[in-house]
Design an enzyme around this catalytic site. Structure first.
Site, mmCIF file in Angstrom:
data_model
loop_
_atom_site.group_PDB
_atom_site.id
_atom_site.type_symbol
_atom_site.label_atom_id
_atom_site.label_comp_id
_atom_site.label_asym_id
_atom_site.label_seq_id
_atom_site.Cartn_x
_atom_site.Cartn_y
_atom_site.Cartn_z
ATOM 1 N NE ARG A 147 -2.156 1.982 3.497
ATOM 2 C CZ ARG A 147 -2.817 2.517 4.527
ATOM 3 N NH1 ARG A 147 -4.114 2.264 4.692
ATOM 4 N NH2 ARG A 147 -2.196 3.253 5.424
ATOM 5 C CE1 TYR A 159 -5.046 5.876 8.068
ATOM 6 C CE2 TYR A 159 -4.865 5.649 5.684
ATOM 7 C CZ TYR A 159 -4.945 5.082 6.941
ATOM 8 O OH TYR A 159 -4.900 3.727 7.075
ATOM 9 C CG ASP A 217 -7.221 3.799 3.025
ATOM 10 O OD1 ASP A 217 -8.274 4.346 2.641
ATOM 11 O OD2 ASP A 217 -7.111 3.215 4.128
ATOM 12 C CG HIS A 219 -8.569 7.112 5.759
ATOM 13 N ND1 HIS A 219 -8.922 7.720 6.930
ATOM 14 C CD2 HIS A 219 -8.220 5.852 6.090
ATOM 15 C CE1 HIS A 219 -8.797 6.871 7.936
ATOM 16 N NE2 HIS A 219 -8.371 5.721 7.444
ATOM 17 C CD GLU A 243 -8.603 0.735 2.538
ATOM 18 O OE1 GLU A 243 -7.431 0.419 2.262
ATOM 19 O OE2 GLU A 243 -9.035 0.773 3.699
ATOM 20 C CD GLU A 269 -10.647 1.509 7.068
ATOM 21 O OE1 GLU A 269 -9.784 0.861 6.475
ATOM 22 O OE2 GLU A 269 -10.416 2.572 7.652
ATOM 23 N NE ARG A 290 -9.511 -2.364 3.252
ATOM 24 C CZ ARG A 290 -8.622 -2.749 4.163
ATOM 25 N NH1 ARG A 290 -8.379 -4.023 4.367
ATOM 26 N NH2 ARG A 290 -7.995 -1.860 4.896
ATOM 27 C CD GLU A 346 -5.036 -2.807 6.587
ATOM 28 O OE1 GLU A 346 -6.221 -3.080 6.859
ATOM 29 O OE2 GLU A 346 -4.567 -1.657 6.633
ATOM 30 C CD1 TRP A 409 -8.154 12.385 9.660
ATOM 31 C CD2 TRP A 409 -8.712 10.321 10.249
ATOM 32 N NE1 TRP A 409 -7.000 11.700 9.927
ATOM 33 C CE2 TRP A 409 -7.323 10.421 10.297
ATOM 34 C CE3 TRP A 409 -9.301 9.083 10.583
ATOM 35 C CZ2 TRP A 409 -6.492 9.372 10.652
ATOM 36 C CZ3 TRP A 409 -8.498 8.033 10.937
ATOM 37 C CH2 TRP A 409 -7.089 8.167 10.978
HETATM 38 O O1 KDG Z 1 -8.735 2.944 13.493
HETATM 39 C C1 KDG Z 1 -8.693 3.456 12.205
HETATM 40 C C2 KDG Z 1 -7.791 2.571 11.362
HETATM 41 O O2 KDG Z 1 -8.195 1.251 11.481
HETATM 42 C C3 KDG Z 1 -7.823 2.959 9.913
HETATM 43 O O3 KDG Z 1 -7.491 4.311 9.785
HETATM 44 C C4 KDG Z 1 -6.842 2.101 9.143
HETATM 45 O O4 KDG Z 1 -7.732 2.861 7.067
HETATM 46 C C5 KDG Z 1 -7.114 2.036 7.688
HETATM 47 C C6 KDG Z 1 -6.587 0.862 6.973
HETATM 48 O O5 KDG Z 1 -6.896 0.736 5.798
HETATM 49 O O6 KDG Z 1 -5.875 0.081 7.586
HETATM 50 MG MG MG Z 2 -8.445 1.981 5.215
#
Ligand code: KDG
Ligand code: MG
Length: 409
Positions: A147, A159, A217, A219, A243, A269, A290, A346, A409
Site C-alpha cells: 500500500r 492519513y 487508501d 480514507h 480503498e 472497514e 474491507r 492487510e 477523516w
Molecule cells: O482505526 C482506524 C484505522 O483502522 C484505519 O485508519 C486504518 O484505514 C485504515 C486501513 O486501511 O488500515
Molecule cells: Mg483503510
C-alpha cells in the site's frame, strides 16, 4: 458444556485492546477481540454490563444461536459498538469449539482453500525518496504487495504517512490514534491531493516496475465525482485497489464512480453488517470487502457476508491494521485460509509489547501469512503481562478543510 465465566480484559501495551475471555466449566478458554479504536471502553462496558451476564450457563457450542440471541434480543441493532461486542463473543466461542475439536479453526470452517494468505504492507513517505526507501524496506521484510501513501505538498498531516510529525511530537508510525487528551486536528485539500497522487504512482511504477501489486487508501475523503476522476487518473498504474474513495455509507454513490473507472474498488472497514453492502454487492459496485472480523459480528457474520459477495465475484480484503488485536488478526487468517473468494489480507505488524501480551502462532514468510496449526485460534493472552499495561485514553485525529470546515477523516 457450559460457559462458567466471561472476563473483559482491557490492556494497552503499544495501544489499547479489548479482549473477551470465555471460560467453560470444562476449563477450556476462548478469546475474542472487541477493540474499537478510540472508543474502546464503550465496547468494554457493552460486554461487561450487558452481555457477560447473558452468557453464563449457556452452551458454548451453540454459536449461531448465541449470535442470533445477542443480535435480536438487544432490539437495538447494528452499529460498531454492538457488532464489536458480538464479534468478541462469536470469535471466543469459535476458539473454544476448535480447541474442543483439537483442530485449528480453519479446519472447522471447511479446511484450507490455499497454502498461504497473500498480505499487503503499508509503505509511506513524506517525499519520493522516503517512500521508495519504505517500499524497499517492506520488500526486504518479505512483503510482495504494497500500500502506498504519501504526503501532499501544502498539507501538513495526511492519513497513513508514518514519518510525519504528531501533535505530541511522538512518532506513531501507522497508528493514527494518538495518546493525547483531545483528537489531533489535521488539514485537508482534496484538489491538492488529486493533483499530486497520479505523479506519485507514475514514479513508483517507473522505479519498481509493472508487476508489484500496489494499493492506495483514499480514507473516505472524496466526493463521487472526485473519486471517479482519481480512479481514472490512476488507471495507467494498474492498482490492485483504490480503498474507501468516498464515505461509502451512501452506497449509491459508488454507481457514479464505477461508471467512470476500471480501477478496482475496496470498501467497508467502517461497516458492521451485510446490510451496509447490499447495493454495493448486488450491483457489483466494488471488488473487495474491507470489513474486519472484529467490527462485523465475528466469524459467523463475516462468513455469510463473504459467501454473499462470492456470488458476485467480489473478494475479501479483510481489515488488518494494528487496532485489530492479534486475536482479531488470527480470526481473519483462519477465515482467509478457508474461504474460496479470498483476495488479499492487510497486515500491519504489532509492536513488541503487544507481542509479549498476546502470544501468537501465525507466521509470515515471503509475502504469505498462515494461521498455524495450534488448536483454536492459536493466540494465548498473558494476563499478568496485560495487567501491567492499563488503558490509556487515545483518539483518532480529525481534519478540517483550509477554510476550517470539518471534513471526513
Ligand atoms: O482505526 C482506524 C484505522 O483502522 C484505519 O485508519 C486504518 O484505514 C485504515 C486501513 O486501511 O488500515
Ligand atoms: Mg483503510
Amino acid at each position: 458444556m457450559k460457559i462458567a465465566a466471561a472476563d473483559v480484559i482491557v490492556t494497552s501495551p503499544d495501544r489499547n485492546f479489548v479482549t473477551l475471555k470465555i471460560t467453560t466449566d470444562d476449563g477450556l478458554t476462548g478469546l475474542g477481540d472487541g477493540t474499537l479504536n478510540g472508543r474502546e471502553l464503550a465496547v468494554a462496558s457493552y460486554l461487561r454490563d450487558h452481555v457477560v451476564p447473558l452468557l453464563i450457563g449457556r452452551d458454548p457450542h451453540r454459536i449461531e444461536d448465541t449470535w442470533q440471541f445477542l443480535y435480536r434480543s438487544a432490539y437495538w441493532r447494528r452499529g460498531p459498538v454492538t457488532m464489536a461486542a458480538i464479534a468478541a463473543v462469536d470469535v471466543a466461542l469459535w476458539d473454544i469449539k476448535a480447541k474442543a475439536a483439537g483442530m485449528p479453526l480453519y479446519q472447522l470452517l471447511g479446511g484450507a482453500s490455499r497454502t498461504g494468505i497473500m498480505a499487503y504492507g503499508h509503505a509511506s513517505g513524506r517525499d519520493l525518496p522516503e517512500l521508495f526507501d519504505s517500499i524497499r524496506r517492506h520488500l526486504d521484510e518479505g512483503f510482495r504487495s504494497i500500500r502506498v501513501q504519501t504526503s501532499v505538498p501544502g498539507i501538513n498531516a495526511v492519513y497513513g504517512v508514518a514519518a510525519q510529525p504528531s501533535v505530541d511530537g511522538k512518532r506513531y508510525d501507522y497508528e493514527p490514534a494518538q495518546r493525547t487528551p483531545l483528537p489531533a486536528e489535521e488539514d485537508w485539500d482534496t484538489r491538492a491531493y488529486l493533483r499530486h497522487l497520479p505523479g506519485v504512482f507514475e514514479a513508483v511504477r517507473n522505479e519498481f516496475g509493472p508487476e508489484l501489486p500496489l494499493l492506495h487508501d483514499g480514507h473516505h475523503r472524496m466526493t463521487p465525482i472526485q473519486a471517479a476522476k482519481l480512479g481514472k487518473a490512476l488507471e495507467p498504474y494498474d492498482l490492485f485497489w483504490l480503498e474507501d474513495c468516498t464515505p461509502a455509507e451512501n452506497q449509491e454513490a459508488l454507481r457514479l464512480v464505477r461508471q467512470h473507472t476500471t480501477t478496482p474498488l475496496a470498501i467497508g472497514e467502517v461497516f458492521n453488517t451485510v446490510w451496509d453492502y447490499q447495493t454495493l454487492i448486488r450491483e457489483q459496485l466494488i471488488d473487495y470487502v474491507r470489513s474486519a472480523v472484529t467490527h462485523t459480528g465475528g466469524i459467523t457474520a463475516m462468513r455469510k457476508l463473504l459467501d454473499f459477495a462470492a456470488q458476485y465475484q467480489i473478494k475479501s480484503g479483510i481489515h488488518g491494521p494494528t487496532d485489530i488485536s492479534p486475536v482479531g488478526m488470527a480470526a481473519a487468517l483462519h477465515l482467509d485460509l478457508a474461504i474460496h473468494n479470498f483476495g488479499i489480507q492487510e497486515y500491519m505488524k504489532h509492536g513488541p509489547l503487544t507481542n509479549e501480551v498476546f502470544r501468537q502462532s501465525f507466521t509470515f514468510a515471503d509475502g504469505y501469512l498462515h494461521p498455524g496449526e495450534q488448536p483454536g485460534l492459536g493466540v494465548e493472552l498473558d494476563e499478568a503481562a496485560a495487567e501491567a499495561f492499563p488503558y490509556v485514553p487515545a483518539y483518532l485525529p480529525f481534519n478540517r478543510l483550509m477554510d476550517g470546515t470539518v471534513h471526513d477523516w
